[in-house]
Design an enzyme around this catalytic site. Structure first.
Site, PDB file in Angstrom:
ATOM      1  CG  HIS A  17      -8.749  16.478  17.934  1.00  0.00           C
ATOM      2  ND1 HIS A  17      -9.419  17.280  17.048  1.00  0.00           N
ATOM      3  CD2 HIS A  17      -8.682  15.252  17.355  1.00  0.00           C
ATOM      4  CE1 HIS A  17      -9.732  16.565  15.969  1.00  0.00           C
ATOM      5  NE2 HIS A  17      -9.308  15.339  16.138  1.00  0.00           N
ATOM      6  NE  ARG A  25     -11.575  13.196  16.983  1.00  0.00           N
ATOM      7  CZ  ARG A  25     -12.512  14.125  17.021  1.00  0.00           C
ATOM      8  NH1 ARG A  25     -13.047  14.471  18.163  1.00  0.00           N
ATOM      9  NH2 ARG A  25     -12.910  14.722  15.910  1.00  0.00           N
ATOM     10  CG  ASN A  66      -8.011  11.286  16.753  1.00  0.00           C
ATOM     11  OD1 ASN A  66      -7.525  12.270  17.288  1.00  0.00           O
ATOM     12  ND2 ASN A  66      -8.785  11.355  15.682  1.00  0.00           N
ATOM     13  NE  ARG A  84     -13.851  18.832  10.907  1.00  0.00           N
ATOM     14  CZ  ARG A  84     -13.424  17.720  11.477  1.00  0.00           C
ATOM     15  NH1 ARG A  84     -13.245  17.664  12.794  1.00  0.00           N
ATOM     16  NH2 ARG A  84     -13.166  16.650  10.760  1.00  0.00           N
ATOM     17  CE  LYS A 137      -3.959   2.187   1.864  1.00  0.00           C
ATOM     18  NZ  LYS A 137      -4.198   3.371   1.060  1.00  0.00           N
ATOM     19  N   GLY A 158      -2.290   3.911  12.853  1.00  0.00           N
ATOM     20  CA  GLY A 158      -3.080   3.420  13.967  1.00  0.00           C
ATOM     21  C   GLY A 158      -4.431   2.925  13.552  1.00  0.00           C
ATOM     22  CG  ASP A 203     -11.066  20.112  16.069  1.00  0.00           C
ATOM     23  OD1 ASP A 203     -11.871  19.200  16.269  1.00  0.00           O
ATOM     24  OD2 ASP A 203      -9.824  19.924  16.004  1.00  0.00           O
TER      25      ASP A 203
HETATM   26  N1  NAD Z   1      -6.140  14.488  14.771  1.00  0.00           N
HETATM   27  C1  NAD Z   1      -7.050  14.670  13.821  1.00  0.00           C
HETATM   28  O1  NAD Z   1      -7.541  15.784  13.608  1.00  0.00           O
HETATM   29  C2  NAD Z   1      -7.481  13.463  13.016  1.00  0.00           C
HETATM   30  C3  NAD Z   1      -8.364  13.595  11.933  1.00  0.00           C
HETATM   31  C4  NAD Z   1      -8.724  12.460  11.220  1.00  0.00           C
HETATM   32  C5  NAD Z   1      -8.224  11.220  11.595  1.00  0.00           C
HETATM   33  N2  NAD Z   1      -7.377  11.128  12.653  1.00  0.00           N
HETATM   34  C6  NAD Z   1      -6.812   9.848  13.092  1.00  0.00           C
HETATM   35  O2  NAD Z   1      -5.784   9.454  12.188  1.00  0.00           O
HETATM   36  C7  NAD Z   1      -5.591   8.044  12.301  1.00  0.00           C
HETATM   37  C8  NAD Z   1      -5.526   7.417  10.922  1.00  0.00           C
HETATM   38  O3  NAD Z   1      -6.795   7.455  10.304  1.00  0.00           O
HETATM   39  P1  NAD Z   1      -6.988   6.835   8.851  1.00  0.00           P
HETATM   40  O4  NAD Z   1      -8.393   7.145   8.452  1.00  0.00           O
HETATM   41  O5  NAD Z   1      -5.864   7.238   7.979  1.00  0.00           O
HETATM   42  O6  NAD Z   1      -6.859   5.283   9.190  1.00  0.00           O
HETATM   43  P2  NAD Z   1      -6.447   4.133   8.135  1.00  0.00           P
HETATM   44  O7  NAD Z   1      -6.875   2.860   8.759  1.00  0.00           O
HETATM   45  O8  NAD Z   1      -6.938   4.484   6.778  1.00  0.00           O
HETATM   46  O9  NAD Z   1      -4.851   4.223   8.109  1.00  0.00           O
HETATM   47  C9  NAD Z   1      -4.048   3.858   9.179  1.00  0.00           C
HETATM   48  C10 NAD Z   1      -2.794   3.256   8.588  1.00  0.00           C
HETATM   49  O10 NAD Z   1      -1.878   3.009   9.657  1.00  0.00           O
HETATM   50  C11 NAD Z   1      -1.164   1.849   9.306  1.00  0.00           C
HETATM   51  N3  NAD Z   1      -0.478   1.312  10.480  1.00  0.00           N
HETATM   52  C12 NAD Z   1      -1.006   0.641  11.535  1.00  0.00           C
HETATM   53  N4  NAD Z   1      -0.035   0.322  12.394  1.00  0.00           N
HETATM   54  C13 NAD Z   1       1.122   0.790  11.897  1.00  0.00           C
HETATM   55  C14 NAD Z   1       2.476   0.781  12.338  1.00  0.00           C
HETATM   56  N5  NAD Z   1       2.823   0.204  13.480  1.00  0.00           N
HETATM   57  N6  NAD Z   1       3.409   1.359  11.557  1.00  0.00           N
HETATM   58  C15 NAD Z   1       3.064   1.952  10.368  1.00  0.00           C
HETATM   59  N7  NAD Z   1       1.812   1.987   9.916  1.00  0.00           N
HETATM   60  C16 NAD Z   1       0.847   1.416  10.657  1.00  0.00           C
HETATM   61  C17 NAD Z   1      -2.209   0.922   8.716  1.00  0.00           C
HETATM   62  O11 NAD Z   1      -1.641  -0.099   7.931  1.00  0.00           O
HETATM   63  C18 NAD Z   1      -3.034   1.911   7.896  1.00  0.00           C
HETATM   64  O12 NAD Z   1      -2.601   2.006   6.540  1.00  0.00           O
HETATM   65  C19 NAD Z   1      -6.733   7.538  13.181  1.00  0.00           C
HETATM   66  O13 NAD Z   1      -6.286   7.385  14.504  1.00  0.00           O
HETATM   67  C20 NAD Z   1      -7.748   8.654  13.094  1.00  0.00           C
HETATM   68  O14 NAD Z   1      -8.643   8.662  14.189  1.00  0.00           O
HETATM   69  C21 NAD Z   1      -6.987  12.212  13.349  1.00  0.00           C
END
Ligand code: NAD
Length: 316
Positions: free
Chosen positions: A178, A91, A123, A154, A41, A82, A151
């Site tokens: 957050h 979250r 998160n 937004r 990927k 994550g 936020d």
């Molecule tokens: N802070 C913010 O404002 C905000 C906004 C949106 C999403 N998020 C957070 O961002 C994170 C990612 O969301 P997403 O939609 O991209 O999820 P996703 O599932 O699409 O992507 C997560 C990626 O992390 C990878 N991964 C898992 N463990 C790993 C490791 N040890 N090393 C390297 N890669 C690893 C997975 O293979 C996957 O490709 C989530 O925790 C989500 O809640 C935060």
């Protein structure tokens, strides 16, 4: 761009790839690396991005894969890896899993990018910032989270739409967790130089206590709404993250509501939450002493207490 400008994005999922895409288009970094445990990927996403580099704002190299060595020498590392928030899930529910991922990731990243500034997006980003800061031993200014930058964007979009002005003319910030206890600093909010409550159209004041409260609720609910419809939020956080990366790499000294581990500001210590802060090369230069009214000060303490309770539950 002065000095180095390598961006490493950890996690090539919806958020990581959108962030890399936004950074490529905006010319935020001269080199972008994507790392994910899902090697095919990460490789495919990097290739797809690289194929579009002819049309980026500035020339940038893109690389990616499942070997963490791709992050070598990064100036900024953004962590999006994550488990993600599923519909109906808060979250904070994600916390335990993602702390364990950080325990495994941080030492390996520090080996490859010992001088980088680390930005947590995964998160619950405030709680993870405290965990990552402890795991890494980095000073709080070098490891912080995107916090309420998204936020705040937004919030400004909603206010700009109602006032009929450009988003960049709205000066208002979401602060705190957050998450569900975040809140806007209405006492200092302005449109241009006009205090938000004094903003009028032909028919009188536009922003009443009721519609300001409804706007604040809309911001808090925004992520749930987007996730319910498409399973993730990615574009706006991608853009927000790219903006933070630029502030760091270009030494902008931009005021952004990022989340750092506090050490006594507003009487809060050992908790990370978002407050307007100066972000430039090297990280967070200063958490601003932003004036707040009594209600806002109380809401900040509620946010801090909520985060502290989660950290206690998780043993952080
Ligand atoms: N802070 C913010 O404002 C905000 C906004 C949106 C999403 N998020 C957070 O961002 C994170 C990612 O969301 P997403 O939609 O991209 O999820 P996703 O599932 O699409 O992507 C997560 C990626 O992390 C990878 N991964 C898992 N463990 C790993 C490791 N040890 N090393 C390297 N890669 C690893 C997975 O293979 C996957 O490709 C989530 O925790 C989500 O809640 C935060």
């Amino acid at each position: 761009m002065p000095g180095g400008s390598k961006l490493a994005v950890v996690g090539a999922g919806s958020v990581g790839t959108s962030l890399a895409y936004a950074a490529l288009i905006r010319g935020s970094a001269s080199s972008i690396a994507l790392f994910d445990v899902n090697a095919p990927k990460a490789e495919a996403e990097a290739l797809d991005l690289a194929h579009g580099s002819q049309f980026a704002a500035a020339s940038a190299t893109v690389a990616g894969g499942g070997d963490i060595a791709v992050t070598e020498g990064a100036d900024v590392v953004v962590i999006t890896a994550g488990a993600k928030q599923n519909p109906g899930q808060s979250r904070l529910d994600l916390a335990g899993t993602n702390v364990r991922i950080l325990e495994q990731l941080m030492p390996q990243l520090l080996e490859r990018a010992p001088d980088a500034v680390y930005v947590l997006v995964t998160n619950p980003c405030d709680v993870l910032t405290v965990a990552a800061q402890r795991i890494s031993g980095l000073p709080p200014e070098r490891i912080f989270s995107s916090g309420t930058v998204l936020d705040t964007s937004r919030l400004r979009w909603l206010l700009a739409r109602r006032a009929g002005v450009s988003v960049t003319s709205v000066h208002a910030s979401m602060v705190g967790e957050h998450g569900d206890t975040e809140f806007p600093l209405w006492s200092g909010a302005t449109i241009g130089p006009v205090p938000i409550r004094d903003w009028t159209d032909g028919g009188g004041r536009v922003f009443t206590s009721e519609n300001l409260a409804a706007t604040a609720r809309d911001v808090v609910q925004a992520a749930y709404k987007v996730i319910a419809g498409k399973g993730a939020t990615n574009y706006a956080i991608g853009l927000s993250g790219a903006r933070i990366v630029e502030a760091l790499l270009r030494d902008d000294n931009a005021v952004l509501p990022v989340s750092t581990v506090l050490s006594g500001q507003y009487g809060i210590s050992g908790v990370a939450l978002s407050l307007p802060s100066v972000v430039g090369r090297g990280g967070v230069h200063r958490v601003l002493d932003t004036p707040m009214d009594g209600g806002e000060l109380a809401a900040l303490q509620v946010s801090a207490d909520t985060l502290r309770n989660t950290m206690d539950t998780l043993g952080i």
